[in-house]
Scaffold this active site. Structure first.
Site, short mmCIF file in Angstrom:
data_model
loop_
_atom_site.label_atom_id
_atom_site.label_comp_id
_atom_site.label_asym_id
_atom_site.label_seq_id
_atom_site.Cartn_x
_atom_site.Cartn_y
_atom_site.Cartn_z
N LYS A 94 92.55 57.36 43.72
CA LYS A 94 92.73 56.86 42.43
C LYS A 94 91.83 56.68 41.58
CE LYS A 94 95.71 55.36 39.81
NZ LYS A 94 95.43 56.64 38.66
N GLN A 115 84.08 53.42 42.09
CA GLN A 115 85.59 53.00 42.34
C GLN A 115 86.63 52.44 43.67
OE1 GLN A 115 86.91 54.75 39.10
NE2 GLN A 115 88.76 53.20 39.29
N LYS A 118 86.11 48.70 42.49
CA LYS A 118 86.76 48.30 42.29
C LYS A 118 88.14 48.02 42.45
CE LYS A 118 85.50 50.75 38.53
NZ LYS A 118 85.70 51.56 37.05
N LYS A 130 87.06 60.19 42.04
CA LYS A 130 87.04 60.41 40.96
C LYS A 130 86.20 61.89 40.75
CE LYS A 130 86.28 58.55 36.81
NZ LYS A 130 86.48 57.10 36.61
N GLY A 169 92.78 58.99 32.94
CA GLY A 169 90.99 59.77 32.32
C GLY A 169 90.03 58.91 32.77
N ASP A 170 88.91 59.44 31.88
CA ASP A 170 87.54 58.39 31.68
C ASP A 170 87.09 59.10 30.67
OD1 ASP A 170 85.25 57.21 33.37
OD2 ASP A 170 84.75 58.56 32.99
N THR A 214 91.39 48.89 29.37
CA THR A 214 90.25 48.26 30.61
C THR A 214 89.34 47.64 29.35
OG1 THR A 214 89.31 50.61 31.13
CG2 THR A 214 87.86 49.70 30.87
N ASN A 245 87.28 54.99 24.18
CA ASN A 245 88.31 54.12 24.13
C ASN A 245 88.20 52.64 25.29
OD1 ASN A 245 90.34 53.23 27.57
ND2 ASN A 245 91.40 54.33 25.29
N SER A 381 96.51 51.03 35.30
CA SER A 381 97.06 52.33 36.17
C SER A 381 98.25 52.37 37.42
CB SER A 381 95.87 53.04 36.24
OG SER A 381 95.35 53.87 35.85
P1 NDP Z 1 85.60 57.92 25.59
O1 NDP Z 1 85.05 59.45 25.98
O2 NDP Z 1 86.68 57.59 25.27
O3 NDP Z 1 84.25 57.23 24.77
C1 NDP Z 1 82.76 57.01 25.29
C2 NDP Z 1 81.96 56.58 24.46
O4 NDP Z 1 80.25 56.80 24.54
C3 NDP Z 1 81.93 57.29 23.14
O5 NDP Z 1 81.87 56.45 21.82
C4 NDP Z 1 81.00 57.85 23.03
O6 NDP Z 1 79.97 58.85 21.89
C5 NDP Z 1 79.70 57.50 23.83
N1 NDP Z 1 78.75 58.21 24.71
C6 NDP Z 1 79.51 59.00 25.70
N2 NDP Z 1 78.29 59.53 26.27
C7 NDP Z 1 76.78 58.58 25.68
C8 NDP Z 1 75.51 58.97 26.22
N3 NDP Z 1 75.26 60.17 26.88
N4 NDP Z 1 74.82 58.03 25.40
C9 NDP Z 1 75.54 57.23 24.01
N5 NDP Z 1 76.78 57.33 23.57
C10 NDP Z 1 77.71 57.77 24.68
O7 NDP Z 1 85.06 57.23 26.96
P2 NDP Z 1 85.82 55.76 27.79
O8 NDP Z 1 86.23 54.34 26.18
O9 NDP Z 1 87.74 56.27 28.43
O10 NDP Z 1 84.85 55.28 29.08
C11 NDP Z 1 83.62 54.89 28.40
C12 NDP Z 1 83.27 54.35 29.47
O11 NDP Z 1 84.14 52.89 30.46
C13 NDP Z 1 82.56 54.80 31.13
O12 NDP Z 1 81.24 54.77 31.67
C14 NDP Z 1 83.68 54.92 31.61
O13 NDP Z 1 83.19 56.12 33.21
C15 NDP Z 1 84.25 53.53 31.80
N6 NDP Z 1 85.52 53.59 32.12
C16 NDP Z 1 86.07 53.54 31.33
C17 NDP Z 1 87.73 53.61 31.93
C18 NDP Z 1 88.61 53.87 31.42
O14 NDP Z 1 90.07 53.57 31.07
N7 NDP Z 1 89.18 54.49 29.94
C19 NDP Z 1 88.31 52.56 32.78
C20 NDP Z 1 86.66 52.56 33.44
C21 NDP Z 1 85.88 52.74 33.43
P3 NDP Z 1 80.01 60.18 21.46
O15 NDP Z 1 81.86 60.23 20.75
O16 NDP Z 1 79.81 60.69 20.46
O17 NDP Z 1 80.01 61.28 22.56
#
Ligand code: NDP
Length: 449
Positions: A94, A115, A118, A130, A169-170, A214, A245, A381
């Site tokens: 997962k 993961q 976690k 992943k 998703g991620d 999250t 997200n 999830s």
């Molecule tokens: P999204 O794609 O929804 O959002 C990512 C955000 O981070 C955007 O605002 C993006 O900006 C910014 N970002 C991405 N890359 C960079 C970078 N190199 N420098 C600066 N800003 C950046 O992703 P999520 O919110 O889903 O995921 C965010 C983090 O949380 C990740 O590390 C993910 O692995 C982790 N995570 C997510 C989960 C989930 O349920 N979604 C669960 C657990 C962990 P821009 O749009 O400009 O790229």
């Protein structure tokens, strides 16, 4: 830690680096976990005898595949797809899928490795994996996204199944992408197997609260951390990096719990609003119109936009990095500490560099590692899988209450484990040991797997 244990840990790490060349993020994630396991190995030599760390550091299976697709102009593109199935000791693999141009094997392996622990911490029956692709969804039309997702799933489907591997998703993979992936899986297999993907839309087997999980879970965890110091969110100035997200729903819940988020960001810059970030504006810009965070100023002219700014320079009480790996470095940690920040919890995976983590732990501020603090997403999830398995659908409040209970449980497990091993208040050690022990204790009775 005895010299023998320390030598073994160093040998294991060197072997991981040798066998996985050029995968810096994976090396970092392994090091961060195994260097905290000395105390548990000293107490349980059977883990060393059974070579459990060596086994856990080697994925059970790694799949790399070609993803050809055609853009709207008729041009052919070739991307690379990945799925790293790390551990199925506790349940089906997962973990999410990430679509971002920076994706390569080392990033997928660091995420998959994290993961495992976690998912173990959630207490739910899920293994660790992943996946993703170096495909960049930014600027692509809906049709291009759909064609890419269909091509990606055309290969990946043969490795998935509700009892085999269940992606979600991620970064770059939200509800729209999960819909296209599920549609293609259904066509290819001729099975309505809802439990094969999570993060689904509500019209086809999704779970309420999964979208929020999250970010909400992160805020719930921080609430528990603050309580250990007799504090709460009331009146606290908070920074949340990112505006995706995780960030959006962290901001929403922090506000509900009485805190004030004064800044968020995207990869182009930082928006700073002393009145408190207006979450409805961020949702509209990011979830509906897919625009940049700089456009926030259009709706709130008093806010300050800092192109390429560093969010961690803004004085705050609580910092929640929710964007991406290694986004909070040593210099930023010094800024946060000098400005009086008293708590950091990770919404993103591995957003804090090792040097910055060291500073937080030495300063003895509250520091919550992502594998514990952002586990609310995967936990929900698993709740989605439960609902799919019994053809049921739970209401929002019921599901959110379950999520909060799970986050309280993870907090208690990290807090108590840290104290049990002589490091009271050290959530990093608590999370690593509690997660590792759950996986290790499941592997031993299964024989040599
Ligand atoms: P999204 O794609 O929804 O959002 C990512 C955000 O981070 C955007 O605002 C993006 O900006 C910014 N970002 C991405 N890359 C960079 C970078 N190199 N420098 C600066 N800003 C950046 O992703 P999520 O919110 O889903 O995921 C965010 C983090 O949380 C990740 O590390 C993910 O692995 C982790 N995570 C997510 C989960 C989930 O349920 N979604 C669960 C657990 C962990 P821009 O749009 O400009 O790229």
């Amino acid at each position: 830690m005895s010299q023998i244990v320390e030598n073994r840990i160093n040998e294991i790490y060197e072997q991981v680096v040798r066998r996985n060349p050029g995968e810096a993020e994976f090396h970092q994630a392994v090091k961060e976990v195994i260097e905290t396991l000395g105390v548990v190995l000293a107490r349980h030599p059977e883990y060393l005898d059974q070579k459990l760390i060596e086994r856990i550091c080697e994925p059970e299976r790694q799949i790399i595949f070609r993803v050809p697709w055609v853009d709207d102009a008729g041009e052919i593109h070739i991307n690379r797809g990945f799925r790293v199935q790390f551990s199925s000791a506790l349940g089906p693999y997962k973990g999410g899928l990430r679509f971002h141009p920076s994706v390569y094997l080392g990033i997928i392996k660091f995420l998959g490795f994290e993961q495992i622990f976690k998912n173990a911490l959630t207490g739910m029956p899920i293994g660790g994996a992943k996946g993703g692709s170096d495909f960049d969804p930014k600027g692509k039309s809906d049709n291009e996204i759909m064609r890419f997702c269909q091509s990606f799933m055309t290969e990946l489907h043969r490795h998935l199944g509700e009892y085999i591997d269940v992606p979600a998703g991620d970064i770059g993979v939200g509800g729209r992408e999960i819909g296209y992936l599920f549609g293609q899986y259904k066509r290819l297999t001729n099975r309505y197997e809802a439990g094969v993907l999570t993060g689904k839309g509500m019209s086809y087997g999704g779970s309420l609260v999964r979208r929020e999980a999250t970010g909400y879970g992160l805020a719930f965890f921080m609430k528990e951390m603050l309580a250990t110091r007799g504090q709460d969110f009331a009146g606290k100035r908070c920074l949340v990096s990112g505006s995706g997200n995780v960030a959006i729903y962290a901001i929403e819940k922090v506000h509900e719990l009485g805190g004030k988020v004064i800044a968020c960001s995207d990869s182009n810059g930082v928006i700073y609003d002393e009145n408190g970030i207006n979450i409805e504006t961020v949702k509209r810009l990011k979830e509906v119109e897919r625009r940049r965070i700089s456009d926030y100023k259009e709706f709130h002219p008093n806010a300050d936009y800092r192109a390429n700014g560093n969010i961690w320079e803004i004085p705050c009480d609580v910092a929640l990095p929710c964007a991406t790996q290694n986004e909070l470095n040593e210099a930023s940690a010094i800024k946060l500490l000098n400005n009086g920040c008293m708590a950091v919890a990770e919404g993103a995976n591995m957003p804090t560099t090792p040097a910055a983590i060291k500073l937080f732990r030495e300063a003895k501020i509250l520091y919550g590692p992502g594998k514990a603090t952002n586990a609310g997403g995967v936990a929900t999830s698993a709740l989605e899988m439960q609902q799919n398995a019994c053809r049921d659908s739970w209401n929002f409040d019921f599901t959110e209450t379950k999520l909060e209970g799970i986050m309280q449980g993870i907090h208690a497990s990290c807090f108590e484990t840290a104290a049990e091993y002589g490091f009271p208040g050290d959530y990093l050690i608590g999370a690593n040991i509690a997660g590792f022990r759950k996986v290790a204790d499941a592997m031993i009775p299964l024989g040599l797997i």
